[in-house]
Write a protein that holds these residues in place. Structure first.
Motif, PDB file in Angstrom:
ATOM      1  N   UNK A  92       7.883  -0.951  -6.754  1.00 30.82           N
ATOM      2  CA  UNK A  92       8.999  -0.540  -7.599  1.00 30.82           C
ATOM      3  C   UNK A  92       9.201   0.965  -7.502  1.00 30.82           C
ATOM      4  N   UNK A  93      10.353   1.399  -7.971  1.00 31.22           N
ATOM      5  CA  UNK A  93      10.625   2.836  -8.043  1.00 31.22           C
ATOM      6  C   UNK A  93       9.580   3.532  -8.895  1.00 31.22           C
ATOM      7  N   UNK A  94       9.201   2.876 -10.002  1.00 29.18           N
ATOM      8  CA  UNK A  94       8.237   3.497 -10.913  1.00 29.18           C
ATOM      9  C   UNK A  94       6.887   3.742 -10.232  1.00 29.18           C
ATOM     10  N   UNK A  95       6.477   2.863  -9.324  1.00 26.44           N
ATOM     11  CA  UNK A  95       5.227   3.064  -8.592  1.00 26.44           C
ATOM     12  C   UNK A  95       5.277   4.341  -7.766  1.00 26.44           C
ATOM     13  N   UNK A  96       6.420   4.600  -7.139  1.00 27.57           N
ATOM     14  CA  UNK A  96       6.552   5.802  -6.310  1.00 27.57           C
ATOM     15  C   UNK A  96       6.674   7.065  -7.173  1.00 27.57           C
TER      16      UNK A  96
ATOM     17  N   UNK B  60       0.859  -1.185   0.000  1.00 25.75           N
ATOM     18  CA  UNK B  60       0.000   0.000   0.000  1.00 25.75           C
ATOM     19  C   UNK B  60       0.896   1.236   0.000  1.00 25.75           C
ATOM     20  N   UNK B  61       0.790   2.059  -1.041  1.00 24.92           N
ATOM     21  CA  UNK B  61       1.574   3.287  -1.154  1.00 24.92           C
ATOM     22  C   UNK B  61       0.656   4.473  -0.878  1.00 24.92           C
ATOM     23  N   UNK B  62       1.047   5.331   0.045  1.00 28.24           N
ATOM     24  CA  UNK B  62       0.209   6.490   0.384  1.00 28.24           C
ATOM     25  C   UNK B  62       1.047   7.764   0.516  1.00 28.24           C
ATOM     26  N   UNK B  63       0.360   8.885   0.309  1.00 31.26           N
ATOM     27  CA  UNK B  63       0.950  10.208   0.548  1.00 31.26           C
ATOM     28  C   UNK B  63      -0.074  11.031   1.318  1.00 31.26           C
ATOM     29  N   UNK B  64       0.373  11.668   2.394  1.00 33.96           N
ATOM     30  CA  UNK B  64      -0.514  12.381   3.308  1.00 33.96           C
ATOM     31  C   UNK B  64      -0.005  13.798   3.525  1.00 33.96           C
ATOM     32  N   UNK B  65      -0.889  14.784   3.386  1.00 33.64           N
ATOM     33  CA  UNK B  65      -0.512  16.163   3.696  1.00 33.64           C
ATOM     34  C   UNK B  65      -0.506  16.328   5.216  1.00 33.64           C
ATOM     35  N   UNK B  66       0.610  16.785   5.771  1.00 31.11           N
ATOM     36  CA  UNK B  66       0.749  16.847   7.226  1.00 31.11           C
ATOM     37  C   UNK B  66      -0.223  17.833   7.860  1.00 31.11           C
ATOM     38  N   UNK B  67      -0.414  18.985   7.283  1.00 36.00           N
ATOM     39  CA  UNK B  67      -1.241  20.029   7.913  1.00 36.00           C
ATOM     40  C   UNK B  67      -2.711  19.616   7.977  1.00 36.00           C
TER      41      UNK B  67
END
Length: 420
Positions: A192-196, A171-178
């Motif tokens: 893989x690197x490409x997924x990120x 599971x790849x996620x990105x979260x805004x801290x604020x």
């Protein structure tokens, strides 16, 4: 205090204000002035209202009698509690406790029945479906930033998301801290690197470039001498050999911050706890056996989290906090612009390798020879590779001295991109 509101306003008046807030008809600052309470108290009221909008009351003294519910509702509560018990007792499942909020949401979604969490807990206790909560050490998570786009937390989790599948998925996620808004989430079979890089592309093109990314020291994000090489090259030490993912961020002008220890990483919130719990439960109930089905569950939970769940740290719904910050110009996101001399976002969000053109005007890439035009013999060219998982075709863009000299299409499998 609630007692003071009770003296000034009726239940229906308060419910009307909460409904108008949920539908974004009235901004929070005006509701706080009307109710004459602080933000923290408001969100406590809002949470109570969402849990049981039908019987919501601001009365200071509450009746202790249990609200009568229909036999049909009672039957469904017991049914879902029994299902929860099978998950807890199943050694294949990473579930060790009941989730009564999840059962409430399931009753609403599956049966269109509105039941409060206290009612579900009461039935759980009476029917031997209750486990006391374990004492947990209080976390010290906090909002570290003052603007959206100031810090994006990016990470991945490797887990068995469905009991009907023997393999684990990432599971790849990105979260805004604020705002705690989840900007990106996806499940992949092999990380893989490409997924990120694809995750970055999705965020940057939709929201803009953030000030910085916060990641751990995974080899995809950072080269560490002694860990990422089989033999020591004395001229390459930590951070002197930039991984593909890091090169994209550098080219975009986005700062990278590394968590240097598990303890440091633990202080920054990751949404995997609640995501794992809900995804696993839903996949088990729905009999999910393919990653496509798990992705549908993930999309639903991501939408619910962003648009409906009051966050425990901020006291606000992530989407509301995010878009209110944008409206107030409390943002460090800046528009993505293709940096010169490049011509397309493909030249930025790509895999990079350098090769020297041989005497036959060819370059070799993983045993695949490609003929290159537009550049002199024995010159160094940079290949910017954009693999497409859906079509199975990769586009290779050849750059020589800040000039695009050739474009070729090849099969992903011929490139042997396993190392990327």
């Amino acid at each position: 205090m609630v007692k003071q509101i009770h003296k000034r306003l009726a239940d229906e008046q308060v419910k009307g204000l909460l409904e108008r807030y949920c539908s974004r008809e009235v901004e929070l600052e005006y509701i706080l002035k009307i109710l004459k309470i602080k933000r923290r108290q408001f969100f406590k009221l809002l949470k109570r209202y969402r849990e049981d909008p039908v019987d919501f009351s601001i009365a200071y003294k509450r009746h202790k009698e249990i609200r009568h519910i229909s036999k049909k509702v009672e039957k469904n509560i017991i049914k879902e509690l029994k299902q929860e018990k099978t998950f807890i007792e199943d050694p294949r499942m990473p579930i060790r406790s009941y989730n009564y909020s999840y059962i409430r949401d399931t009753l609403r979604k599956k049966y269109s029945q509105k039941v409060s969490v206290p009612t579900i807990i009461d039935r759980a206790k009476k029917n031997d479906f209750y486990l006391p909560k374990k004492e947990h050490k209080k976390h010290d998570r906090e909002v570290l930033t003052n603007y959206v786009g100031e810090l994006v937390q990016h990470d991945s989790s490797y887990h068995r998301w469905s009991p009907y599948v023997d393999t684990k998925w990432h599971l790849i996620t990105s979260l805004d801290d604020y705002s705690r808004k989840m900007l990106y989430a996806d499940l992949v079979e092999r990380e893989t690197t490409w997924d990120h890089i694809s995750a970055m592309e999705s965020i940057f093109l939709k929201y803009g470039l953030p000030l910085s990314f916060y990641v751990d020291s995974h080899s995809i994000f950072r080269f560490v001498q002694g860990r990422d090489s089989f033999w020591r090259k004395h001229y390459k030490v930590t951070d002197e050999a930039d991984p593909q993912w890091k090169q994209v961020l550098i080219e975009c002008g986005v700062k990278i911050t590394y968590a240097l220890s598990p303890q440091a990483k633990g202080k920054v919130e990751r949404p995997y706890g609640w995501l794992q719990d809900r995804i696993v439960r839903t996949c088990a109930r729905d009999g999910v056996k393919r990653i496509e089905g798990a992705r549908e569950v993930l999309r639903y939970e991501m939408d619910r989290y962003n648009k409906h769940q009051v966050h425990s740290t901020t006291g606000e719904i992530p989407d509301f906090r995010f878009f209110n910050a944008l409206k107030a110009k409390k943002t460090l996101f800046r528009p993505f612009v293709v940096p010169p001399p490049f011509e397309s976002s493909k030249d930025v969000f790509c895999l990079r390798v350098e090769r020297i053109i041989n005497s036959y005007r060819k370059v070799s890439l993983n045993n695949l020879e490609l003929k290159v035009s537009g550049a002199p013999l024995h010159s160094r060219v940079q290949l910017r590779i954009i693999p497409d998982k859906e079509t199975g075709i990769a586009e290779i863009r050849f750059w020589y001295k800040d000039k695009l000299v050739d474009i070729q299409k090849v099969k992903n499998e011929d490139l042997n991109l396993v190392h990327f």
